[in-house]
Motif scaffolding. Structure first.
Motif, PDB file in Angstrom:
ATOM      1  N   ASP A   1     -36.269 -28.775 -32.525  1.00 43.97           N
ATOM      2  CA  ASP A   1     -37.101 -27.633 -32.134  1.00 43.97           C
ATOM      3  C   ASP A   1     -38.210 -28.064 -31.192  1.00 43.97           C
ATOM      4  O   ASP A   1     -38.458 -27.424 -30.180  1.00 43.97           O
TER       5      ASP A   1
ATOM      6  N   GLU B   1     -35.233 -16.776 -28.693  1.00 44.03           N
ATOM      7  CA  GLU B   1     -36.471 -16.755 -29.466  1.00 44.03           C
ATOM      8  C   GLU B   1     -37.373 -15.637 -28.981  1.00 44.03           C
ATOM      9  O   GLU B   1     -37.390 -15.299 -27.811  1.00 44.03           O
ATOM     10  N   ARG B   2     -38.131 -15.083 -29.919  1.00 39.62           N
ATOM     11  CA  ARG B   2     -39.183 -14.157 -29.550  1.00 39.62           C
ATOM     12  C   ARG B   2     -40.251 -14.942 -28.795  1.00 39.62           C
ATOM     13  O   ARG B   2     -40.613 -16.046 -29.179  1.00 39.62           O
TER      14      ARG B   2
ATOM     15  N   ASN C   1     -46.566 -23.800 -28.188  1.00 42.99           N
ATOM     16  CA  ASN C   1     -45.438 -24.432 -28.880  1.00 42.99           C
ATOM     17  C   ASN C   1     -45.911 -25.143 -30.140  1.00 42.99           C
ATOM     18  O   ASN C   1     -45.629 -26.314 -30.348  1.00 42.99           O
ATOM     19  N   ASN C   2     -46.643 -24.417 -30.982  1.00 43.01           N
ATOM     20  CA  ASN C   2     -47.244 -25.089 -32.131  1.00 43.01           C
ATOM     21  C   ASN C   2     -46.554 -24.780 -33.462  1.00 43.01           C
ATOM     22  O   ASN C   2     -47.082 -25.071 -34.516  1.00 43.01           O
ATOM     23  N   VAL C   3     -45.337 -24.188 -33.397  1.00 42.24           N
ATOM     24  CA  VAL C   3     -44.528 -24.049 -34.617  1.00 42.24           C
ATOM     25  C   VAL C   3     -43.115 -24.546 -34.318  1.00 42.24           C
ATOM     26  O   VAL C   3     -42.754 -24.763 -33.165  1.00 42.24           O
ATOM     27  N   PHE C   4     -42.328 -24.745 -35.394  1.00 42.95           N
ATOM     28  CA  PHE C   4     -40.906 -25.046 -35.225  1.00 42.95           C
ATOM     29  C   PHE C   4     -40.158 -23.716 -35.346  1.00 42.95           C
ATOM     30  O   PHE C   4     -39.971 -23.207 -36.451  1.00 42.95           O
ATOM     31  N   PRO C   5     -39.729 -23.120 -34.211  1.00 39.98           N
ATOM     32  CA  PRO C   5     -39.239 -21.750 -34.254  1.00 39.98           C
ATOM     33  C   PRO C   5     -37.994 -21.544 -35.119  1.00 39.98           C
ATOM     34  O   PRO C   5     -37.858 -20.493 -35.741  1.00 39.98           O
ATOM     35  N   SER C   6     -37.100 -22.518 -35.187  1.00 40.83           N
ATOM     36  CA  SER C   6     -35.867 -22.256 -35.931  1.00 40.83           C
ATOM     37  C   SER C   6     -36.012 -22.590 -37.412  1.00 40.83           C
ATOM     38  O   SER C   6     -35.126 -22.311 -38.207  1.00 40.83           O
ATOM     39  N   LEU C   7     -37.155 -23.168 -37.790  1.00 43.58           N
ATOM     40  CA  LEU C   7     -37.400 -23.440 -39.203  1.00 43.58           C
ATOM     41  C   LEU C   7     -38.136 -22.253 -39.836  1.00 43.58           C
ATOM     42  O   LEU C   7     -38.859 -21.542 -39.150  1.00 43.58           O
TER      43      LEU C   7
ATOM     44  N   ARG D   1     -38.048 -16.940 -40.373  1.00 38.20           N
ATOM     45  CA  ARG D   1     -38.065 -17.976 -39.341  1.00 38.20           C
ATOM     46  C   ARG D   1     -39.314 -17.842 -38.478  1.00 38.20           C
ATOM     47  O   ARG D   1     -39.687 -16.751 -38.079  1.00 38.20           O
TER      48      ARG D   1
ATOM     49  N   GLY E   1     -39.756 -18.547 -35.488  1.00 36.09           N
ATOM     50  CA  GLY E   1     -39.469 -18.049 -34.146  1.00 36.09           C
ATOM     51  C   GLY E   1     -39.534 -16.537 -34.046  1.00 36.09           C
ATOM     52  O   GLY E   1     -39.615 -15.979 -32.961  1.00 36.09           O
ATOM     53  N   SER E   2     -39.502 -15.848 -35.194  1.00 43.56           N
ATOM     54  CA  SER E   2     -39.527 -14.382 -35.161  1.00 43.56           C
ATOM     55  C   SER E   2     -40.945 -13.839 -35.346  1.00 43.56           C
ATOM     56  O   SER E   2     -41.135 -12.632 -35.435  1.00 43.56           O
ATOM     57  N   LEU E   3     -41.942 -14.722 -35.403  1.00 40.02           N
ATOM     58  CA  LEU E   3     -43.314 -14.274 -35.659  1.00 40.02           C
ATOM     59  C   LEU E   3     -44.056 -13.958 -34.359  1.00 40.02           C
ATOM     60  O   LEU E   3     -43.690 -14.441 -33.286  1.00 40.02           O
ATOM     61  N   SER E   4     -45.126 -13.185 -34.478  1.00 41.24           N
ATOM     62  CA  SER E   4     -45.976 -12.887 -33.320  1.00 41.24           C
ATOM     63  C   SER E   4     -46.893 -14.075 -33.048  1.00 41.24           C
ATOM     64  O   SER E   4     -46.983 -15.008 -33.843  1.00 41.24           O
ATOM     65  N   GLY E   5     -47.597 -14.012 -31.907  1.00 42.70           N
ATOM     66  CA  GLY E   5     -48.466 -15.113 -31.528  1.00 42.70           C
ATOM     67  C   GLY E   5     -49.527 -15.409 -32.579  1.00 42.70           C
ATOM     68  O   GLY E   5     -49.779 -16.563 -32.912  1.00 42.70           O
TER      69      GLY E   5
ATOM     70  N   ARG F   1     -47.976 -16.981 -35.614  1.00 37.29           N
ATOM     71  CA  ARG F   1     -47.623 -18.380 -35.335  1.00 37.29           C
ATOM     72  C   ARG F   1     -48.848 -19.278 -35.413  1.00 37.29           C
ATOM     73  O   ARG F   1     -48.783 -20.407 -35.879  1.00 37.29           O
TER      74      ARG F   1
ATOM     75  N   ARG G   1     -49.789 -25.550 -41.177  1.00 35.28           N
ATOM     76  CA  ARG G   1     -49.003 -26.784 -41.109  1.00 35.28           C
ATOM     77  C   ARG G   1     -49.926 -28.000 -40.975  1.00 35.28           C
ATOM     78  O   ARG G   1     -49.758 -29.008 -41.670  1.00 35.28           O
TER      79      ARG G   1
END
Lengths: 354, 244
Positions: free
Chosen positions: A236, A351-352, B94-100, B138, B140-144, B147, B154
């Motif tokens: 990721d 991805e969103r 890019n401060n989260v792991f989107p697919s996790l 997930r 990756g489905s969250l808003s800014g 996140r 984290r």
């Protein structure tokens, strides 16, 4: 980007499970256990097209599972490092040829070493050693080549060119070692299991079972273990993984070992399926592996499985209508069509943003 | 040693750092952070605010000078070693792991101390209850804004001594920005020293104990947040008007 399986994956998995269950029940009910290969010849001349198609689907699924096993390492390496490793095919070949080298009763040689000898280990032992040694080659090449290149911040395109060069060098070394002829891992005919009009070779069935177990183990590793989740985190976002305290380089080293070992196992099982392996066996299926990985969704570990099944079935079924020599071309044709419709691949996700 | 120097957590001592050899962004930057402080770093674009955090976290090579944490030289250490020593870093993008999933993101935060995961999860759950409610979603489905919460949570999983925030309010709606500042204050009240770099100078100075104004790669001056808010030079250069 090894996404957690979502609904689409479960749907695909459910379909596969149903197919597998139907397959096993059919095997048990209709076939009635292993039959003698000498006396049974179920697909005779004049078989209907439908029968032929179904038989080809069976062959294609078997080939697909084995291809998936060979290709999953390609996907893991791409996911964690961004590298399209063109030398992956030789890794597949190496597993098969080393198994032959260790198990055959023929005289074998090592280049530059005088004399010939026979090792003659049992096939299963030779295969286990070959998988371990394959994993070792993964460790070694990351240690000596890929890790230093990453450290010096060589871009992935340049790394890819290096892998093409490595592939050619290894291909020639494999030919130097084993010559140009094909080698059979076993001379046993193995027999077939028949069910109605259809059949599957026992050797093939065993290969498929072993490959499925290995693929399941990879999936469990990625989803259920801490190391596996760290591997997905690295695919990721490697920088954030490092900022979280994950030692990215050690996990990439592990991914190289796993990928090479899985490729080696895939090579061995493909050699059983294919009745032999030559110095270019892996190189021949390299593009199919890339197709499978791309088709499923680049970097998606489960994408390799779905993509490989599609590639396997399409290439085998296409032989019903076109010349068998052309079957891989049809699989690559499917790749183009799928990417036109679904650019991110079958399981790939968008991805969103923000 | 006097009591005052013992309280110092992080010192930047004449730090020079840059992305390309010969082109330095930080030019002899020196500053000091005491235990439990909430430090805001403001300054014009290109002053080296983000570079300062990245250099501290070993992401930009330091060519001269040193960073000291609790008396130990931590200059140019690897990220995982800095995490072990108690530094948490939240990048701007890019401060989260989107697919996790959210839970897996938090687990990665506690990667070096898996045995403390459960306990830390309870602490984080008090700060960010919404994350626990939606733990299997997930990232990756969250808003800014969501996140940003995951990213902070984290970084807090290792129970860091100091949290580095790189423009936590960037790209968020005004309401979400406020929430982020309030939350940062909360985290600080829980005993975590915070160093935040901000574009939104006014809001940042309102909540921080002390601010540093960075200019051309050096710490131009420092004062409490309230003092800087009233400083004519700061008003003219970074705040625009006296404002509310």
């Amino acid at each position: 980007m090894f996404t957690r399986p979502d609904r689409r994956f479960y749907r695909a998995a459910a379909l596969l499970l149903v197919a597998a269950a139907a397959f096993v029940i059919a095997t048990l009910v209709i076939g009635g256990g292993p039959a003698d290969a000498e006396t049974v010849e179920p697909v005779a001349a004049g078989t209907s097209t439908a029968t032929l198609v179904i038989q080809n689907v069976i062959n294609g699924l078997a080939f697909g599972v084995l291809l998936a096993l060979a290709a999953v390492g390609l996907s893991l390496i791409f996911g964690t490092t961004g590298l399209s490793n063109f030398a992956h095919g030789e890794q597949v070949t190496f597993g098969a040829l080393l198994t032959f080298f260790l198990s055959t009763n023929e005289q074998v040689t090592i280049p530059l070493v005088p004399g010939s000898f026979t090792i003659g280990l049992p096939l299963w032992l030779a295969a286990i050693i070959a998988v371990i040694v394959s994993g070792g080659t993964g460790w070694l090449q990351d240690k000596l080549l890929w890790n230093p290149l990453r450290k010096r911040r060589v871009a992935v395109l340049q790394q890819m060119v290096v892998s093409i060069g490595l592939s050619l060098a290894l291909l020639n070394m494999l030919q130097w070692w084993m010559g140009a002829s094909r080698h059979r891992l076993t001379n046993a005919s193995g027999g077939r299991i028949t069910f109605g009009d259809f059949y599957i070779g026992t050797q093939t069935l065993m290969s498929v079972v072993i490959a499925s177990i290995a693929l399941l183990a990879v999936a469990l590793f990625l989803l259920k273990t801490r190391l596996g989740r760290a591997t997905r985190a690295i695919s990721d976002n490697p920088a954030l993984a490092a900022a979280s305290g994950i030692r990215v380089d050690s996990i990439i080293r592990l991914v190289w070992v796993m990928s090479a070992a899985l490729a080696g196992l895939g090579g061995i099982l493909l050699a059983l399926f294919d009745n032999g392996a030559g110095f270019d066996s892996g190189a021949r299926i390299l593009l199919l592996m890339f197709a499978a990985v791309t088709l499923g969704g680049l970097g998606q570990a489960f994408g390799a499985l779905v993509g490989a099944l599609v590639v396997g079935v399409v290439s085998e079924v296409s032989t019903v209508v076109i010349a068998p020599d052309m079957r891989y071309a049809s699989a690559l044709g499917i790749l183009i069509i799928v990417l036109l419709v679904r650019p991110q691949g079958i399981l790939g996700t968008k991805e969103r943003v923000g | 040693m006097t009591a005052a120097t013992q309280d110092v957590l992080i010192t930047a001592d004449d730090v020079w750092a840059g992305y390309i050899p010969g082109v330095s962004i930080l030019n002899g930057c020196s500053l000091e952070v005491k235990k439990g402080e909430l430090i805001g770093i403001i300054g014009p674009n290109g002053a080296g605010k983000s570079t300062f955090l990245k250099a501290l976290f070993g992401l930009v090579p330091v060519t001269e000078g040193k960073f000291v944490l609790d008396g130990d030289d931590i200059t140019n250490l690897r990220a995982d070693q800095l995490v072990k020593r108690g530094i948490g870093f939240v990048p701007q993008t890019n401060n989260v792991f989107p697919s996790l999933t959210i839970l897996e993101n938090l687990e990665m935060g506690a990667y070096q101390r898996p045995q403390a995961f459960k306990e830390r999860l309870d602490v984080i759950g008090d700060l960010f209850p919404v994350l626990i409610e939606r733990k299997n979603q997930r990232a990756g489905s969250l808003s800014g804004g969501e996140r940003q919460m995951v990213a902070m949570a984290r970084a807090l999983m290792m129970d860091p001594k100091v949290l580095l925030l790189d423009e936590p309010s960037a790209g968020l709606s005004p309401a979400r920005q406020d929430e982020t500042f309030v939350r940062t204050r909360d985290i600080n009240k829980h005993g975590v020293t915070v160093i935040m770099v901000e574009q939104n100078a006014r809001r940042c100075l309102q909540i921080c104990d002390r601010g540093y104004v960075l200019d051309q790669g050096t710490a131009a001056y420092t004062a409490t947040g309230q003092e800087l808010l009233k400083d004519p030079k700061v008003i003219e250069l970074y705040l625009g008007t006296l404002g509310a």
